[in-house]
Write a protein that holds these residues in place. Structure first.
Motif, PDB file in Angstrom:
ATOM      1  N   MET A   1       0.702  -1.264  -0.227  1.00 38.01           N
ATOM      2  CA  MET A   1      -0.037  -0.007   0.001  1.00 38.01           C
ATOM      3  C   MET A   1       0.676   1.291  -0.055  1.00 38.01           C
ATOM      4  O   MET A   1       0.441   2.252  -0.604  1.00 38.01           O
ATOM      5  N   LYS A   2       1.753   1.316   0.849  1.00 37.94           N
ATOM      6  CA  LYS A   2       2.737   2.517   0.802  1.00 37.94           C
ATOM      7  C   LYS A   2       3.494   2.675  -0.442  1.00 37.94           C
ATOM      8  O   LYS A   2       3.315   3.710  -0.973  1.00 37.94           O
ATOM      9  N   SER A   3       3.929   1.840  -1.249  1.00 36.16           N
ATOM     10  CA  SER A   3       4.715   1.858  -2.486  1.00 36.16           C
ATOM     11  C   SER A   3       3.523   2.416  -3.587  1.00 36.16           C
ATOM     12  O   SER A   3       3.861   3.291  -4.327  1.00 36.16           O
ATOM     13  N   LEU A   4       2.527   1.899  -3.375  1.00 34.80           N
ATOM     14  CA  LEU A   4       1.286   2.151  -4.412  1.00 34.80           C
ATOM     15  C   LEU A   4       1.044   3.547  -4.255  1.00 34.80           C
ATOM     16  O   LEU A   4       0.903   4.524  -5.240  1.00 34.80           O
TER      17      LEU A   4
ATOM     18  N   SER B   1     -11.318 -11.531   2.476  1.00 34.58           N
ATOM     19  CA  SER B   1     -10.399 -11.391   3.230  1.00 34.58           C
ATOM     20  C   SER B   1      -9.607 -10.130   2.872  1.00 34.58           C
ATOM     21  O   SER B   1      -9.568  -9.722   2.004  1.00 34.58           O
ATOM     22  N   PRO B   2      -8.406  -9.905   3.786  1.00 37.85           N
ATOM     23  CA  PRO B   2      -7.767  -8.772   3.544  1.00 37.85           C
ATOM     24  C   PRO B   2      -6.747  -8.865   2.398  1.00 37.85           C
ATOM     25  O   PRO B   2      -6.598  -7.892   1.604  1.00 37.85           O
ATOM     26  N   ALA B   3      -6.387 -10.128   2.172  1.00 37.19           N
ATOM     27  CA  ALA B   3      -5.672 -10.350   1.251  1.00 37.19           C
ATOM     28  C   ALA B   3      -6.087 -10.145  -0.198  1.00 37.19           C
ATOM     29  O   ALA B   3      -5.648  -9.528  -1.375  1.00 37.19           O
ATOM     30  N   TYR B   4      -7.439 -10.653  -0.365  1.00 35.44           N
ATOM     31  CA  TYR B   4      -8.067 -10.624  -1.440  1.00 35.44           C
ATOM     32  C   TYR B   4      -8.511  -8.973  -1.788  1.00 35.44           C
ATOM     33  O   TYR B   4      -8.428  -8.723  -3.020  1.00 35.44           O
ATOM     34  N   THR B   5      -8.866  -8.190  -0.847  1.00 32.04           N
ATOM     35  CA  THR B   5      -9.308  -6.785  -1.073  1.00 32.04           C
ATOM     36  C   THR B   5      -8.006  -5.965  -1.523  1.00 32.04           C
ATOM     37  O   THR B   5      -7.985  -5.256  -2.196  1.00 32.04           O
ATOM     38  N   ALA B   6      -7.025  -6.359  -0.947  1.00 30.43           N
ATOM     39  CA  ALA B   6      -5.758  -5.813  -1.050  1.00 30.43           C
ATOM     40  C   ALA B   6      -5.102  -6.038  -2.540  1.00 30.43           C
ATOM     41  O   ALA B   6      -4.701  -4.899  -3.249  1.00 30.43           O
ATOM     42  N   ARG B   7      -5.392  -7.094  -3.123  1.00 32.56           N
ATOM     43  CA  ARG B   7      -5.124  -7.234  -4.364  1.00 32.56           C
ATOM     44  C   ARG B   7      -5.785  -6.496  -5.312  1.00 32.56           C
ATOM     45  O   ARG B   7      -5.527  -6.274  -6.442  1.00 32.56           O
ATOM     46  N   GLN B   8      -7.176  -6.458  -5.012  1.00 39.09           N
ATOM     47  CA  GLN B   8      -8.299  -5.852  -5.929  1.00 39.09           C
ATOM     48  C   GLN B   8      -7.834  -4.373  -5.774  1.00 39.09           C
ATOM     49  O   GLN B   8      -7.896  -3.515  -6.542  1.00 39.09           O
ATOM     50  N   CYS B   9      -7.515  -3.760  -4.438  1.00 38.10           N
ATOM     51  CA  CYS B   9      -7.489  -2.313  -4.339  1.00 38.10           C
ATOM     52  C   CYS B   9      -6.055  -1.900  -5.193  1.00 38.10           C
ATOM     53  O   CYS B   9      -5.907  -0.844  -5.654  1.00 38.10           O
ATOM     54  N   ALA B  10      -4.980  -3.096  -5.355  1.00 36.93           N
ATOM     55  CA  ALA B  10      -3.868  -2.484  -6.035  1.00 36.93           C
ATOM     56  C   ALA B  10      -4.191  -2.367  -7.449  1.00 36.93           C
ATOM     57  O   ALA B  10      -3.563  -1.325  -8.041  1.00 36.93           O
ATOM     58  N   GLU B  11      -5.342  -2.818  -7.854  1.00 37.17           N
ATOM     59  CA  GLU B  11      -5.516  -2.974  -9.310  1.00 37.17           C
ATOM     60  C   GLU B  11      -6.213  -1.408  -9.541  1.00 37.17           C
ATOM     61  O   GLU B  11      -5.776  -0.717 -10.582  1.00 37.17           O
ATOM     62  N   TYR B  12      -6.882  -0.678  -8.745  1.00 42.33           N
ATOM     63  CA  TYR B  12      -7.438   0.354  -8.710  1.00 42.33           C
ATOM     64  C   TYR B  12      -6.287   1.484  -8.624  1.00 42.33           C
ATOM     65  O   TYR B  12      -6.144   2.317  -9.322  1.00 42.33           O
TER      66      TYR B  12
ATOM     67  N   TYR C   1      -9.310  -2.618   7.258  1.00 46.73           N
ATOM     68  CA  TYR C   1      -8.562  -3.626   6.380  1.00 46.73           C
ATOM     69  C   TYR C   1      -7.318  -2.560   6.079  1.00 46.73           C
ATOM     70  O   TYR C   1      -6.242  -3.029   5.975  1.00 46.73           O
ATOM     71  N   PHE C   2      -7.668  -1.292   5.769  1.00 43.35           N
ATOM     72  CA  PHE C   2      -6.721  -0.275   4.922  1.00 43.35           C
ATOM     73  C   PHE C   2      -6.243   0.623   5.910  1.00 43.35           C
ATOM     74  O   PHE C   2      -7.169   1.371   6.654  1.00 43.35           O
ATOM     75  N   GLY C   3      -4.931   0.906   5.909  1.00 42.55           N
ATOM     76  CA  GLY C   3      -4.468   2.239   6.746  1.00 42.55           C
ATOM     77  C   GLY C   3      -4.721   3.431   6.230  1.00 42.55           C
ATOM     78  O   GLY C   3      -5.092   3.565   4.849  1.00 42.55           O
TER      79      GLY C   3
END
Length: 639
Positions: free
Chosen positions: A59-62, A396-407, A492-494
């Motif tokens: 998340m921080k790198s993105l 799950s947090p992993a599933y949402t994080a993966r999708q959030c990265a695509e946004y 889930y997200f900071g």
């Protein structure tokens, strides 16, 4: 899309394969409506898939990458990336591929059965349940939904310690993305994002109306395009760059518009649009169906398109992303696949338990390309508006994080993504709240955030209202008629940097000390807050199935904001600038403080509480406030 991988064994791989087993993920409760019914047959075959860890995708790198092209103080503001640069930057390492394939092969699975995606980010093996259970140190069960849908999952799974750094997620395992798979029941019952009343944001129809008010004095009773233009100073001349501009509305089959309803609405509010239709971009067999009618099937799409098209006018085409066929349906990932072909293979997008895999086995289903579906077939529009959403706890947090990265990747490409924030205040869809054990019920007492609204890389849109007996020239309040503006704090997200100052100010002034007992919501002060901004969400006049009705919801707010941003893009493109792209770092900046109408009254109740309160400055009810289009346009033209 998948190719056989010629394994190159790393030195020491055999020794690593016996490293200690570590729990990689665990589900603490079942989503509402699901129950375990039996152990899965050991000889049944699972499409076991390992989503490899992606470099530069935390998340921080993105956030840092997005800030570089989206923050007003950045010298690279507006220098959006190419699709090729995005794909290359996030490509996984060869070491990760070799390590995971080596482990699977050393565990007794023949090497020729192990496949790797074209971009080497997704390792797959069609494993029997017995093989999968041995690999993951778990047990697979069959779960049934109240609707008759069945799903295969485990409660937790494990990986060898040396594999953990290389794997982001494994499917099918713990996630219940409550859509897609055809039920094994004789009736063929199945659930989809667009299925009426199931799990996603749905607009609410209060009543049918026999007459339409056209005076601004009546906007407290009926919202029309004239009301919205007056509320938000939304006046824009003839578009100058329509051929280079684009605005897309997303719908999920079986939700579909009726052309006769569009014309009925256009005849009353935008007569030059009569006969006009959105530009259809079908994703994975998406179809504008007309067999199933009624507000539950036509209300969402009619609402979105009537106001999106009506507000931007006939010279600016509006694209309709109609996602999913009638048999299988679709998920958000199906759309993301179509917008970015790389998501199909290296971002873990295709989850065969959660996402539509084509060709559809049903003879009447979409027979698109195997595995990759409609990957990369659609150039993303400059602005994309979606009025659907899950409860964050559904996934799950992993599933949402993966999708959030695509946004985030879409933001890097210069795309603005807006999502409605939800219609149940601090409660989730269907007014479900969380319990201490993680379950979701109407009687729960813990606030239930919405996803993707909690993703830091989209713009979440809440809802306001013209107060009873007030006019459009008086301040609005948070929506408290029929629906309540979705808002709160992510579990889930900071918190992103662009939001810290605004949210910290609200917490200090209004949540210190917290008005609620510990555990009711995320009180850390370090989590993503939503919504970001708002627009009216009450009393919309919508043509549905041959009659006019009053409709409520953040489903209305999102396309209205999307229309305004589309016109901002037109003005920028006309003078040689680029689309605004990801807007959050800009709208939270000091320069934009005067560009929003601050909403200072109202709350967003839910879970047996008044929720949070709207107040001066940012609040997790209406965000920064509602847009003043003229001010936003002037500021964005300067940047």
């Amino acid at each position: 899309m998948l190719v056989l991988f010629s394994l190159v064994l790393a030195v020491g791989a055999a020794a690593q394969s016996i490293s200690p087993s570590v729990q990689h993920a665990k589900r603490h409760s079942l989503p509402a409506g699901w129950s375990r019914v039996r152990r899965h047959s050991p000889d049944a075959v699972l499409p076991l898939r390992f989503g490899l860890a992606q470099p530069n995708a935390d998340m921080k790198s993105l956030e840092a990458l997005l800030n570089d092209v989206s923050h007003p103080d950045s010298p690279n503001y507006g220098n959006h990336w190419s699709a090729g640069r995005v794909a290359k930057h996030f490509a996984p390492t060869t070491e990760s591929v070799n390590t995971v394939v080596s482990w699977i092969s050393d565990s007794g699975v023949a090497r020729e059965r192990v496949r790797v995606s074209k971009t080497k980010g997704w390792v797959m093996v069609n494993a029997t349940v017995a093989e999968a259970e041995a690999l993951l140190n778990t047990e697979y069960h069959v779960y049934a939904h109240d609707s008759g849908k069945e799903h295969v999952a485990c409660d937790a799974y494990h990986l060898p310690a040396h594999i953990v750094p290389h794997v982001e997620v494994v499917t099918p395992t713990i996630d219940f993305n409550a859509i897609l798979r055809r039920s094994a029941s004789p009736t063929g019952t199945h659930i989809r994002v667009g299925e009426p009343g199931f799990g996603t944001v749905n607009p609410v129809m209060k009543s049918k109306i026999s007459s339409i008010f056209h005076q601004l004095d009546d906007c407290d009773k009926q919202i029309t395009p004239a009301c919205l233009r007056a509320l938000y100073n939304f006046v824009y001349p003839l578009p100058l760059a329509a051929s280079r501009n684009s605005y897309a509305i997303v719908e999920y089959t079986p939700q579909a518009y009726l052309g006769s309803d569009l014309d009925m609405w256009f005849a009353n509010f935008s007569s030059d649009l009569v006969g006009a239709r959105p530009v259809l971009k079908a994703v994975d067999g998406g179809v504008v169906q007309t067999d199933s009618k009624g507000f539950n099937f036509n209300g969402e799409s009619n609402l979105d398109l009537e106001y999106a098209m009506g507000l931007v006018g006939k010279h600016q085409p509006v694209t309709l992303y109609q996602v999913g066929d009638l048999q299988m349906g679709a998920s958000f990932n199906n759309l993301l696949d179509a917008l970015d072909g790389e998501f199909c293979s290296f971002e873990g997008g295709d989850d065969e338990e959660n996402d539509g895999i084509y060709p559809d086995p049903d003879p009447a289903g979409y027979q698109g390309a195997l595995r990759c579906k409609d990957c990369g077939t659609i150039k993303p529009a400059n602005v994309i508006s979606t009025s659907y959403g899950y409860n964050e706890a559904d996934l799950s947090p992993a599933y949402t994080a993966r999708q959030c990265a695509e946004y985030a990747k879409l933001g890097l490409l210069g795309v603005t993504v807006v999502y409605s924030s939800g219609d149940n205040g601090v409660a989730g869809n269907s007014a479900l709240c969380l319990n201490p054990d993680g379950t979701q019920t109407r009687g729960g007492k813990i606030f239930n955030p919405s996803f993707p609204s909690t993703c830091p890389f989209i713009t979440s849109i809440g809802a306001t209202q013209v107060n009873p007996n007030a006019t459009v020239f008086q301040p609005e309040s948070a929506c408290q008629q029929v629906i309540f503006s979705g808002g709160g704090f992510s579990n889930y997200f900071g918190i992103p940097d662009y939001q810290k100052g605004a949210v910290e100010g609200y917490i200090k002034a209004h949540l210190t000390p917290s008005p609620y007992p510990a555990g009711v919501y995320n009180t850390s002060g370090t989590s993503r807050a939503y919504p970001d901004i708002s627009a009216n969400g009450a009393n919309y006049v919508v043509a549905v199935d041959g009659t006019f009705a009053l409709v409520y919801g953040t489903s209305a707010s999102a396309p209205v904001v999307g229309a305004m941003l589309t016109m901002v893009n037109d003005a920028r493109l006309a003078i040689g600038k680029k689309p605004v792209g990801f807007i959050n770092p800009m709208i939270y900046s000091p320069a934009f403080q005067g560009a929003f109408n601050d909403i200072t009254t109202g709350t967003n109740p839910g879970c047996g509480t008044p929720g949070f309160n709207a107040t001066k400055g940012y609040d997790p009810v209406t965000g920064l406030g509602t847009p003043n289009f003229a001010k936003l346009l002037a500021l964005w033209l300067l940047k």
